[in-house]
Design a protein around this motif. Sequence first.
Motif, PDB file in Angstrom:
ATOM      1  N   VAL A 274      32.383  34.426  44.029  1.00  8.20           N
ATOM      2  CA  VAL A 274      30.948  34.274  44.297  1.00  8.20           C
ATOM      3  C   VAL A 274      30.178  34.329  42.981  1.00  8.20           C
ATOM      4  CG1 VAL A 274      30.983  35.173  46.651  1.00  8.20           C
ATOM      5  CG2 VAL A 274      30.785  36.762  44.734  1.00  8.20           C
ATOM      6  N   PRO A 275      29.038  33.615  42.907  1.00 10.07           N
ATOM      7  CA  PRO A 275      28.243  33.648  41.673  1.00 10.07           C
ATOM      8  C   PRO A 275      27.389  34.897  41.531  1.00 10.07           C
ATOM      9  CG  PRO A 275      27.275  32.127  43.260  1.00 10.07           C
ATOM     10  CD  PRO A 275      28.555  32.603  43.862  1.00 10.07           C
ATOM     11  N   SER A 276      27.115  35.592  42.653  1.00  3.68           N
ATOM     12  CA  SER A 276      26.258  36.777  42.568  1.00  3.68           C
ATOM     13  C   SER A 276      26.504  37.664  43.777  1.00  3.68           C
ATOM     14  CB  SER A 276      24.778  36.367  42.524  1.00  3.68           C
ATOM     15  OG  SER A 276      24.350  35.962  43.814  1.00  3.68           O
TER      16      SER A 276
ATOM     17  N   ALA B  55      30.096  32.831  51.373  1.00  3.80           N
ATOM     18  CA  ALA B  55      31.484  33.254  51.189  1.00  3.80           C
ATOM     19  C   ALA B  55      32.108  33.655  52.524  1.00  3.80           C
ATOM     20  CB  ALA B  55      31.547  34.423  50.203  1.00  3.80           C
ATOM     21  N   ALA B  56      31.312  34.265  53.394  1.00  6.71           N
ATOM     22  CA  ALA B  56      31.824  34.659  54.709  1.00  6.71           C
ATOM     23  C   ALA B  56      32.221  33.436  55.529  1.00  6.71           C
ATOM     24  CB  ALA B  56      30.782  35.480  55.453  1.00  6.71           C
TER      25      ALA B  56
ATOM     26  N   GLN C 187      34.670  36.986  36.418  1.00  5.49           N
ATOM     27  CA  GLN C 187      34.403  36.324  37.689  1.00  5.49           C
ATOM     28  C   GLN C 187      34.240  37.374  38.776  1.00  5.49           C
ATOM     29  OE1 GLN C 187      34.015  32.915  38.895  1.00  5.49           O
ATOM     30  NE2 GLN C 187      33.323  34.268  40.545  1.00  5.49           N
ATOM     31  N   LEU C 188      33.160  37.247  39.537  1.00 14.67           N
ATOM     32  CA  LEU C 188      32.878  38.177  40.620  1.00 14.67           C
ATOM     33  C   LEU C 188      33.559  37.691  41.905  1.00 14.67           C
ATOM     34  CD1 LEU C 188      31.206  40.719  41.465  1.00 14.67           C
ATOM     35  CD2 LEU C 188      29.366  39.126  42.116  1.00 14.67           C
ATOM     36  N   TYR C 189      34.200  38.605  42.621  1.00 15.65           N
ATOM     37  CA  TYR C 189      34.879  38.271  43.866  1.00 15.65           C
ATOM     38  C   TYR C 189      34.350  39.151  44.997  1.00 15.65           C
ATOM     39  CZ  TYR C 189      38.296  35.681  41.110  1.00 15.65           C
ATOM     40  OH  TYR C 189      38.903  34.784  40.268  1.00 15.65           O
ATOM     41  N   LEU C 190      34.222  38.540  46.161  1.00 13.70           N
ATOM     42  CA  LEU C 190      33.842  39.267  47.360  1.00 13.70           C
ATOM     43  C   LEU C 190      35.074  39.361  48.266  1.00 13.70           C
ATOM     44  CD1 LEU C 190      31.752  40.545  49.279  1.00 13.70           C
ATOM     45  CD2 LEU C 190      31.239  38.236  50.113  1.00 13.70           C
TER      46      LEU C 190
END
Length: 349
Positions: free
Chosen positions: A25-27, A36-37, A82-85
Amino acid sequence: MAAIMLAMPSSARVLPDLYEVSEAVPSRGATDRADAAVRGLGRVFIRVTGDQKITSDVKLAPVLAQAQKYVQSYRYDSDNNQLYLNLTFDPKAVNELVHQLQLPLWPNNRPGTLVWMAVDTLEHGRDTLGQDDYPELFGLLDGLAMERGLPLDFPVMDLNDQRNMPLGSLWAQDESAAQQAGVRYRPDATLMGRLLQTSAQRWQANWLLIHGGRSYAFDAEGSSLEEVALRGVNEAANRLAERYAVRAGDSGVASAVLVEIAGIRSFADYSAATRYLQGLAQVSSADVLAVNGDRLTLSLTTSIQLETLRDVLSLNRNLQLAAEDGLVDLTGYRAPLGSAQNPLRYSWH
């Protein structure tokens, strides 16, 4: 879940993390989390149904639009900037949706699949495909195994494997060699692939899936080694999902199949055997009829074919199919398999 487990038996595994995904995810914003969900729930439905194209089903569109409704928990991680959810969806809610929408359900007890591959390149000729020489490819296969919910294993290719599965036998897709070489891994299914480079930018592959006493051959074409390898594993997952998926509205008539299990020597054995059979998605009920000494007799109600039921039962390594001795003949003919006179016979280990 690690899909690649070296030198370990590739027996069926209950996969607990079919409902967990990680999305870049970008933020941390609400909009990015909602997007993302949607993507994550689509991936979960592919795993749970075994249908690679399920997200294009129009029946699923309203569900995906409300994906956040089915999120059980989430957390953020970062790796290399890199951000991950990380999302966990509610298994019960997802399974209920599968039932309501009459989608196939591939139970999470899935066949461990041993993959042998040989490659023939324009530059180097023919060789066995090993992890040391192609680490990026095997990493991609590991990722695909997680995406499809198919436990994959790869041979270690030590001296034992090289002796039992020589290159010539692998390229010829020799089923008897695969059976001998697979003894140490005890796979539920075996996938053999020969991947051939036909030009600078074209590849083709021939695949053979061996499972349950049957063989399924299929081909793949692509622009890279990775593409034809991934297509082969994808198709193997499709074939196995078709074999084991439970479909709402199946026209099969429910019938009772009698199963006799020897070797039940303790209450723990009794509990484990009955719990396993009663928990099978392909079985609507598993009723204990009798306990005589170390023998347990049950009646399983199912609408799937008998050969499919036997494949399902074989996924539990504790259940070993007993030799066909002592069968009862009625008026000169053998009673139907799974009947009171001729139950499916197993031993518990």
